[in-house]
Design a protein around this motif. Structure first.
Motif, PDB file in Angstrom:
ATOM      1  N   ASN A 100       0.847  -1.197   0.000  1.00  0.00           N
ATOM      2  CA  ASN A 100       0.000   0.000   0.000  1.00  0.00           C
ATOM      3  C   ASN A 100       0.884   1.250   0.000  1.00  0.00           C
ATOM      4  N   VAL A 101       1.334   1.671  -1.189  1.00  0.00           N
ATOM      5  CA  VAL A 101       2.292   2.776  -1.316  1.00  0.00           C
ATOM      6  C   VAL A 101       1.659   3.922  -2.107  1.00  0.00           C
ATOM      7  N   THR A 102       1.711   5.124  -1.535  1.00  0.00           N
ATOM      8  CA  THR A 102       1.327   6.336  -2.244  1.00  0.00           C
ATOM      9  C   THR A 102       2.604   7.104  -2.590  1.00  0.00           C
ATOM     10  N   GLN A 103       2.869   7.304  -3.889  1.00  0.00           N
ATOM     11  CA  GLN A 103       4.095   7.963  -4.310  1.00  0.00           C
ATOM     12  C   GLN A 103       3.840   9.448  -4.525  1.00  0.00           C
ATOM     13  N   VAL A 104       4.715  10.273  -3.967  1.00  0.00           N
ATOM     14  CA  VAL A 104       4.632  11.731  -4.098  1.00  0.00           C
ATOM     15  C   VAL A 104       5.944  12.218  -4.704  1.00  0.00           C
ATOM     16  N   GLU A 105       5.849  12.910  -5.832  1.00  0.00           N
ATOM     17  CA  GLU A 105       7.049  13.367  -6.520  1.00  0.00           C
ATOM     18  C   GLU A 105       7.617  14.616  -5.851  1.00  0.00           C
ATOM     19  N   ARG A 106       8.940  14.697  -5.829  1.00  0.00           N
ATOM     20  CA  ARG A 106       9.631  15.876  -5.355  1.00  0.00           C
ATOM     21  C   ARG A 106       9.694  16.922  -6.466  1.00  0.00           C
ATOM     22  N   PRO A 107       9.823  18.183  -6.144  1.00  0.00           N
ATOM     23  CA  PRO A 107       9.846  18.738  -4.773  1.00  0.00           C
ATOM     24  C   PRO A 107       8.471  18.661  -4.121  1.00  0.00           C
ATOM     25  N   VAL A 108       8.432  18.351  -2.835  1.00  0.00           N
ATOM     26  CA  VAL A 108       7.185  18.121  -2.121  1.00  0.00           C
ATOM     27  C   VAL A 108       6.803  19.369  -1.332  1.00  0.00           C
ATOM     28  N   LEU A 109       5.593  19.854  -1.566  1.00  0.00           N
ATOM     29  CA  LEU A 109       5.081  20.969  -0.780  1.00  0.00           C
ATOM     30  C   LEU A 109       4.583  20.468   0.566  1.00  0.00           C
ATOM     31  N   PRO A 110       4.688  21.274   1.616  1.00  0.00           N
ATOM     32  CA  PRO A 110       4.203  20.832   2.935  1.00  0.00           C
ATOM     33  C   PRO A 110       2.748  20.387   2.891  1.00  0.00           C
ATOM     34  N   ALA A 111       1.901  21.108   2.163  1.00  0.00           N
ATOM     35  CA  ALA A 111       0.485  20.733   2.111  1.00  0.00           C
ATOM     36  C   ALA A 111       0.301  19.385   1.438  1.00  0.00           C
ATOM     37  N   THR A 112       1.078  19.135   0.380  1.00  0.00           N
ATOM     38  CA  THR A 112       0.981  17.839  -0.298  1.00  0.00           C
ATOM     39  C   THR A 112       1.395  16.711   0.619  1.00  0.00           C
ATOM     40  N   LEU A 113       2.506  16.916   1.350  1.00  0.00           N
ATOM     41  CA  LEU A 113       2.964  15.891   2.288  1.00  0.00           C
ATOM     42  C   LEU A 113       1.929  15.644   3.374  1.00  0.00           C
ATOM     43  N   LEU A 114       1.371  16.728   3.935  1.00  0.00           N
ATOM     44  CA  LEU A 114       0.357  16.568   4.994  1.00  0.00           C
ATOM     45  C   LEU A 114      -0.879  15.843   4.470  1.00  0.00           C
ATOM     46  N   ASN A 115      -1.304  16.179   3.257  1.00  0.00           N
ATOM     47  CA  ASN A 115      -2.473  15.497   2.691  1.00  0.00           C
ATOM     48  C   ASN A 115      -2.219  14.007   2.539  1.00  0.00           C
ATOM     49  N   GLY A 116      -1.024  13.650   2.042  1.00  0.00           N
ATOM     50  CA  GLY A 116      -0.691  12.240   1.881  1.00  0.00           C
ATOM     51  C   GLY A 116      -0.664  11.500   3.202  1.00  0.00           C
ATOM     52  N   VAL A 117      -0.070  12.123   4.228  1.00  0.00           N
ATOM     53  CA  VAL A 117       0.024  11.478   5.544  1.00  0.00           C
ATOM     54  C   VAL A 117      -1.357  11.349   6.173  1.00  0.00           C
ATOM     55  N   GLN A 118      -2.162  12.409   6.088  1.00  0.00           N
ATOM     56  CA  GLN A 118      -3.499  12.353   6.689  1.00  0.00           C
ATOM     57  C   GLN A 118      -4.385  11.335   5.973  1.00  0.00           C
ATOM     58  N   ALA A 119      -4.240  11.226   4.648  1.00  0.00           N
ATOM     59  CA  ALA A 119      -4.999  10.202   3.918  1.00  0.00           C
ATOM     60  C   ALA A 119      -4.581   8.808   4.353  1.00  0.00           C
ATOM     61  N   ALA A 120      -3.264   8.604   4.564  1.00  0.00           N
ATOM     62  CA  ALA A 120      -2.779   7.303   5.022  1.00  0.00           C
ATOM     63  C   ALA A 120      -3.331   6.966   6.405  1.00  0.00           C
ATOM     64  N   LEU A 121      -3.370   7.955   7.304  1.00  0.00           N
ATOM     65  CA  LEU A 121      -3.917   7.714   8.645  1.00  0.00           C
ATOM     66  C   LEU A 121      -5.414   7.413   8.585  1.00  0.00           C
ATOM     67  N   ARG A 122      -6.143   8.095   7.689  1.00  0.00           N
ATOM     68  CA  ARG A 122      -7.572   7.789   7.560  1.00  0.00           C
ATOM     69  C   ARG A 122      -7.780   6.371   7.038  1.00  0.00           C
ATOM     70  N   ALA A 123      -6.958   5.973   6.073  1.00  0.00           N
ATOM     71  CA  ALA A 123      -7.073   4.611   5.558  1.00  0.00           C
ATOM     72  C   ALA A 123      -6.767   3.590   6.650  1.00  0.00           C
ATOM     73  N   ARG A 124      -5.767   3.903   7.482  1.00  0.00           N
ATOM     74  CA  ARG A 124      -5.428   2.991   8.574  1.00  0.00           C
ATOM     75  C   ARG A 124      -6.579   2.902   9.579  1.00  0.00           C
ATOM     76  N   LEU A 125      -7.228   4.039   9.839  1.00  0.00           N
ATOM     77  CA  LEU A 125      -8.365   4.038  10.764  1.00  0.00           C
ATOM     78  C   LEU A 125      -9.493   3.160  10.222  1.00  0.00           C
ATOM     79  N   ARG A 126      -9.764   3.241   8.898  1.00  0.00           N
ATOM     80  CA  ARG A 126     -10.811   2.405   8.319  1.00  0.00           C
ATOM     81  C   ARG A 126     -10.471   0.922   8.426  1.00  0.00           C
TER      82      ARG A 126
END
Length: 423
Positions: A100-126
């Motif tokens: 279960n890998v979500t790939q984010v291309e660099r350069p990474v904006l803080p908002a993009t990184l936060l969105n990816g991490v928060q989406a991963a945590l929501r998926a883990r909660l489900r």
């Protein structure tokens, strides 16, 4: 559930930057290594992991797969991988082995990184919610079994008493009716819990189903961004943004209809075009990288185009069946799907056929989710849920293997004109 994020970034200041971004958003962070993280996955010590492409150096595919295999059946640990464009360096297979890998291309904006991490945590909660509902289902089944056993014993005792005294007949009949009513209530409750459990078990499947329209949204938005930077073609920009908004709206509609199905809410049906529904489903499925537009061949017979169904639900059935067909032909040299709609009196019959290996064992029991599948990433609930949706729309679904090879799934839906809203 642990909400701590593991960060693995062995080069430069990457780990420090990622740590600061996540901590600024009040997210618990632990900078660690893959040697520490992989064994900890099965123990639920982390909610997700952020790692850079350089962190995969030295990781073996066998080691990654073994760590993923040791997870509980309900678990699919999420990773957010920061990659550098045009620098695969042979690590694509290693990333795929993590699952279960979500790939984010660099350069990474803080908002993009936060969105990816928060989406991963929501998926883990489900995933954790899915585990809890599965536990509830097991407990409910045990209660039903105990009740059934107790009911059989009571019926035996009451039968003996009836033979001894006709005077107790009325009371015994009343007790039996009460017990049977309780059993029916518990069975109805179990069916509803099973549907809720199946829906939550579908969390990862729903994410996959939504991947196509959301992927389209991302592509359109990226196209819009390129157009804004490189051209003044305002019409093209408007069309791209409009297409992206349409796909996002479709994703929301899918979620709403699935929730309505689980909550026993009434569905809304109307006269719809089979050709349009098949075309919409085909365009979603053909967003898959393994598919191409010459794979799917459609034939709609005269009189078989207009049906009385819930459009979103039936398109979801078609997407699921067509995607299953494509996945079954991964090792087929010339993959091909045939979708044929025919009119039979007051119903339309739609058949989705592939030319893969077919079903391993027939007949299939589609009455309940099996939670097991012949596909590597399958949950064993797709056909069962398709059957439930088709029956809710007044039809039926059956599966078989074609004589000349491949699998065939056929469903029927009504074609007569009826009121637009079910009671």
């Amino acid at each position: 559930m642990s909400k701590r994020i593991a960060v693995i970034a062995p080069r430069g200041r990457d780990a420090e930057v990622i740590h600061d971004i996540l901590r600024a958003a009040a997210i618990d962070v632990a900078v660690t290594t893959l040697d520490v993280l992989l064994p900890a996955i099965s123990g639920n010590h982390f909610g997700a992991a952020v790692l850079t492409q350089e962190a995969l150096v030295g990781l073996s595919i066998a080691q990654a797969r073994e760590s993923i295999r040791l997870q509980p059946a309900w678990s699919d640990f999420p990773f957010v991988l920061l990659t550098t464009p045009n620098r695969d360096e042979g690590r694509a297979q290693l990333a795929a082995a993590l699952g279960n890998v979500t790939q984010v291309e660099r350069p990474v904006l803080p908002a993009t990184l936060l969105n990816g991490v928060q989406a991963a945590l929501r998926a883990r909660l489900r995933q954790h919610e899915m585990r809890d509902l599965l536990d509830q289902q097991i407990r409910a089944e045990q209660q039903i079994s105990e009740l059934a056993h107790g009911l059989e014993e009571r019926v035996r005792l009451r039968t003996t008493e009836l033979e001894e005294s006709n005077a107790n007949l009325a009371r015994e009949i009343h007790d039996k009716e009460v017990a049977e009513a309780q059993l029916r209530d518990l069975q109805a409750t179990l069916i509803h819990v099973s549907r809720l459990s199946a829906a939550n078990t579908m969390a990862s499947t729903i994410a996959h189903e939504l991947n196509q329209p959301l992927a389209a949204t991302v592509n359109y938005l990226r196209g819009a961004e390129r157009l804004l930077r490189e051209a003044n073609a305002s019409t093209l920009i408007i069309n791209a943004v409009s297409a992206a908004a349409g796909n996002a709206h479709r994703a929301g509609a899918i979620i709403r209809h699935l929730r309505a199905m689980v909550s026993n809410a009434p569905i809304t049906r109307g006269t719809e075009s089979v050709a349009e529904m098949v075309d919409n489903a085909r365009r979603l499925v053909l967003l898959e990288p393994t598919a191409s537009e010459d794979i799917c061949h459609v034939r709609i017979d005269d009189g078989a185009d207009d049906v009385f169904v819930d459009r979103i639900q039936m398109e979801q059935v078609l997407v699921n069946l067509m995607r299953n067909a494509i996945e079954s032909m991964e090792k087929t040299a010339n993959p091909r799907i045939e979708v044929v709609a025919t009119r039979e009196e007051d119903v339309v019959s739609v058949t989705v056929r592939d030319f893969g290996p077919g079903f391993r064992a027939l007949p299939l029991d589609l009455s309940t989710p099996t939670f097991s599948s012949t596909k590597i990433n399958g949950l064993g609930i797709g056909l069962s849920i398709c059957r439930t949706i088709v029956e809710a729309n007044g039809g039926s679904l059956s599966v078989t293997n074609a004589v000349s090879g491949g699998a065939e799934v056929t469903f029927t839906v009504p074609c007569m004109t009826m009121p637009t809203t079910d009671a």
